[in-house]
Design an enzyme around this catalytic site. Structure first.
Site, short mmCIF file in Angstrom:
data_model
loop_
_atom_site.label_atom_id
_atom_site.label_comp_id
_atom_site.label_asym_id
_atom_site.label_seq_id
_atom_site.Cartn_x
_atom_site.Cartn_y
_atom_site.Cartn_z
N HIS A 42 0.82 -1.21 0.00
CA HIS A 42 0.00 0.00 0.00
C HIS A 42 0.85 1.26 0.00
O HIS A 42 0.37 2.33 -0.37
CB HIS A 42 -1.02 -0.01 1.15
CG HIS A 42 -0.49 0.23 2.52
ND1 HIS A 42 -0.20 -0.78 3.41
CD2 HIS A 42 -0.19 1.37 3.17
CE1 HIS A 42 0.24 -0.27 4.54
NE2 HIS A 42 0.26 1.04 4.43
N SER A 68 3.97 2.14 8.43
CA SER A 68 3.72 1.21 7.33
C SER A 68 5.02 0.98 6.58
O SER A 68 5.69 1.93 6.17
CB SER A 68 2.68 1.77 6.38
OG SER A 68 1.41 1.80 6.99
N ASP A 100 1.19 -7.76 2.07
CA ASP A 100 1.30 -6.31 1.88
C ASP A 100 2.76 -5.88 1.76
O ASP A 100 3.35 -5.36 2.70
CB ASP A 100 0.62 -5.60 3.05
CG ASP A 100 0.33 -4.14 2.76
OD1 ASP A 100 0.91 -3.60 1.80
OD2 ASP A 100 -0.48 -3.54 3.49
#
Length: 767
Positions: free
Chosen positions: A89, A658, A225
């Site tokens: 992402h 992230s 991810d």
């Protein structure tokens, strides 16, 4: 509709939580202070490294493998050839930019099979931290003489500029200086930014986004991810603009990757750039977040998401245009839902009020403290009351008005109109027009006017109907009267008459401006509305918002001084502010509600179970992944017939983390952080070790997808794979370490099998 599906899932999954006393592994700690604040505790919890091994100026350390990826995520170096690992992402925008209907990398994935196939990404950067320094004394010099917060800030900014200049003169480095504890302390980061960062690999969205919005912020999780980039450098391994002659960057350190995996209670460390937390807010602020801000933003984004979802499903072109934007909007929409429920379930407002009562009693017990802090709580109350009507107005402008792409884009033309109104020289007007012209292509590439028109009608309706009319810009009130509340009619007129709904129209308008037609922009209906809203914001909302927040900043700075004096035995960590931090905890399950326990890891088996569910679009998987599962063809990455996918730990993380590496006690990469559990989303305001978990994709699953699924084993050959407790520090010559896609030796297999049996035995004993 998407919101109904997710809310149904939320209703079934929501669990009660509470805030317990803080424990030592709460917090996001400054790397340079680990020695004095955290080293002993970290080593007691299992860390085999020293603070110097994690952060050092004099020698290579773990920090040299960590980058700020684009300024919005974290990445880590995983090879001596500049290979960078981050989240799917985080790289999603770049994958989307390279995608077309014909070459749909979002759906099919992308893998460069050699360096020549790696794709440049103009504007994407990777920033390393060279060193940190406490510059509090230099930055606060003379600040005590200031009579207002504005004066104080002006002195501080002058000092910051002076210190930055002195610290980086004659180098290619930059310096970032930021306040901590509301301006009680200042730290400087010397940085080195690389500007040639190329896309190397990304799995298809069915792996990289598996679970989609259904699973976002949730555990159990089964998302691959991750994405891969490569940093390129110019001569002498230094930063350079993109050039085909650049060479792969040679990092001071890259993280070896453990094939041994994780087990319960393992020590974990997260190293990255967390974005923003507010752990020391008063009850007044949390009440505003809970009662005013979050409900408004949730409602607005839910409305927009439903419109985008419908149009994206109807058109592949729109889906590609809006994929990254949709994901960004949905991410915090769902986070705010969880945060509000978490704050309520945890009685966070009440607990803050209890702390404030304790603080007041402490203050009143001493005349000197009473002189310094006696009016503090009354001043907090006064200033938050001054934000009545202001906060909600700001939220609706930011989320509803500027949630309309046409309005946000048209607002960017304000400077051009100011130049026209001030009768600036035509050369200045032309220069600004040409700047806007150059930016038009980038905006309209991912813009669909028919979709945005639907968003306009819906969000303008919310803006007009949800706020007290006295809080609205006059232009919005007038439009509501003119169209009798029918904003679909207004949208039809604005979008049919505005030149700013297409690249060709924008260029025509700008050509008219350059030709001296001074009313061309002013008469455009989209610009006229956008400018009216922007003017209202700058004159009726922003001044009060800024003034009150200046006051609050002083109050919080004083409050922090008092809290630290009252709780002298407590180790305080500063709120996250996008600077390099260390969080640490352990791999552990949690109990979301009575009688339910969530395990600490997931496997490919869970992906197959979810994929077997009907009617859930987010649980579709590639056939090749199913084939690998059925054949149990996991190579050296599986264990005892299982393919690990993700795991959780009690590290304190937030947005910006992230892509952060999750590192084991020996300094080896075991996973890449990508999310938090929904029960723990309120950890930006209140951390609860019993419920808060960060979620990471297991490094072994990353390798499995790269090698066995994508057939990009040449990338794994670059990496350093380890199967024992060898230190992951730079003094281990990582370039000579075993790293290949070949099957493990019999000795290595026996070692892994022995470890697996031990793990199984330990689990049985626990149960």
């Amino acid at each position: 509709m998407i919101s109904k599906r997710i809310f149904a899932f939320i209703a079934a999954a929501w669990l009660s939580i509470g805030i317990s006393a803080a424990r030592p592994d709460e917090g996001m700690w400054l790397p340079m202070l680990l020695k004095q604040l955290n080293e002993s505790d970290m080593q007691k919890k299992g860390l085999k490294l020293s603070a110097e091994d994690i952060y050092s100026v004099n020698q290579s350390s773990l920090k040299d493998a960590i980058v700020s990826f684009g300024g919005f995520c974290t990445g880590e170096m995983i090879s001596s050839e500049g290979l960078l690992l981050t989240n799917h992402h985080c790289g999603y925008g770049q994958v989307q930019q390279h995608s077309t209907v014909e070459n749909d990398y979002l759906t099919k994935g992308f893998w460069a099979m050699d360096k020549k196939q790696e794709l440049p990404n103009p504007g994407l950067t990777a920033t390393f931290i060279v060193r940190m320094e406490d510059v509090t004394k230099q930055i606060l010099a003379g600040a005590d003489a200031a009579k207002t917060e504005a004066e104080r800030e002006a002195i501080i900014q002058k000092n910051i500029a002076k210190v930055r200049q002195a610290s980086t003169a004659g180098t290619h480095y930059d310096a970032v200086i930021k306040p901590y504890f509301y301006g009680n302390e200042y730290y400087m980061y010397i940085t080195e930014t690389y500007k040639d960062v190329r896309l190397v690999g990304a799995p298809p969205s069915s792996i990289g986004k598996f679970g989609g919005d259904t699973d976002n912020w949730m555990w159990p999780r089964h998302t691959g991810d991750f994405s891969l980039f490569r940093i390129y450098a110019g001569p002498n391994n230094e930063p350079a603009e993109y050039s085909p002659n650049n060479k792969p960057y040679k990092p001071k350190h890259h993280l070896p990757i453990s094939l041994s995996g994780v087990k319960e209670n393992d020590f974990t460390l997260v190293f990255g750039f967390p974005g923003r937390t507010n752990e020391y807010l008063t009850s007044h602020a949390i009440k505003e977040v809970y009662e005013v801000s979050n409900p408004a933003k949730i409602k607005i984004r839910d409305t927009k998401l439903q419109i985008l979802d419908k149009d994206m499903k109807a058109s592949d072109a729109v889906r590609i245009q809006y994929a990254a934007k949709y994901a960004s909007i949905a991410n915090y929409w769902k986070k705010w839902i969880g945060e509000n429920r978490g704050l309520r379930k945890a009685n966070a407002i009440e607990k803050k009020q209890q702390l404030e009562s304790q603080f007041v009693n402490w203050v009143n017990a001493d005349p000197n403290r009473k002189q310094h802090y006696g009016n503090l709580m009354a001043e907090f109350d006064k200033n938050y009351k001054a934000l009545d009507g202001i906060t909600i107005s700001r939220d609706y402008i930011m989320e509803a008005a500027n949630g309309i792409e046409l309005i946000r884009y048209a607002t960017g033309y304000a400077k051009l109109q100011q130049l026209i109104d001030s009768k600036a020289p035509q050369a200045e007007i032309t220069a600004e027009a040409e700047k806007l012209e150059r930016g038009a292509a980038g905006f309209f590439k991912d813009y669909n006017a028919p979709t945005d028109k639907k968003v306009f009608a819906a969000l303008m309706g919310l803006y007009y109907n949800d706020l007290d009319k006295k809080l609205l810009p006059e232009a919005v009130r007038a439009a509501g009267n003119k169209y009798k509340g029918d904003f679909t009619k207004m949208a039809e007129e604005v979008y049919s008459k505005s030149n700013l709904t297409s690249e060709a129209g924008a260029k025509k308008l700008l050509a008219d401006v350059k030709a001296g037609k001074t009313n061309a922009l002013k008469n455009d209906p989209a610009f006229a509305l956008a400018n009216a809203i922007d003017t209202h914001y700058k004159t009726q909302v922003l001044p009060t918002y800024t003034s009150v927040n200046d006051n609050l900043n002083l109050l919080y700075r004083t409050y922090m001084t008092g809290l630290r004096a009252m709780q002298q035995d407590k180790k305080f960590y500063p709120d996250a502010n996008s600077t390099l931090r260390v969080a640490y905890g352990k791999v552990e399950p949690y109990e979301p509600l009575d009688g339910v326990t969530y395990n600490y890891y997931t496997t490919l088996e869970g992906i197959m179970e979810k994929a077997a569910m009907t009617g859930v679009e987010d649980y579709v998987i590639p056939e090749k992944l199913r084939d690998l599962y059925e054949k149990k063809d996991y190579g050296q990455y599986g264990l005892n017939g299982e393919m690990p996918v993700a795991f959780i730990a009690s590290n304190h993380t937030t947005g910006g983390n992230s892509g952060s590496p999750v590192i084991n006690a020996n300094g080896q990469l075991i996973g890449t952080n990508f999310d938090r559990n929904w029960e723990g989303t309120m950890s930006d305001i209140a951390y609860n070790p019993d419920q808060v978990r960060n979620i990471a994709v297991d490094a072994r699953y990353v390798l499995f997808i790269i090698d066995k699924f994508a057939g990009a084993g040449h990338l794994v050959k670059e990496m350093t794979l380890v199967t024992d407790n060898t230190s992951g520090l730079p003094q281990v010559d990582s370039r000579k370490s075993a790293s290949s896609t070949k099957e493990l030796s019999k000795k290595e297999k026996r070692k892994l099998e022995k470890a697996a049996k031990k793990k199984k035995k330990e689990a049985a004993e626990v149960n």
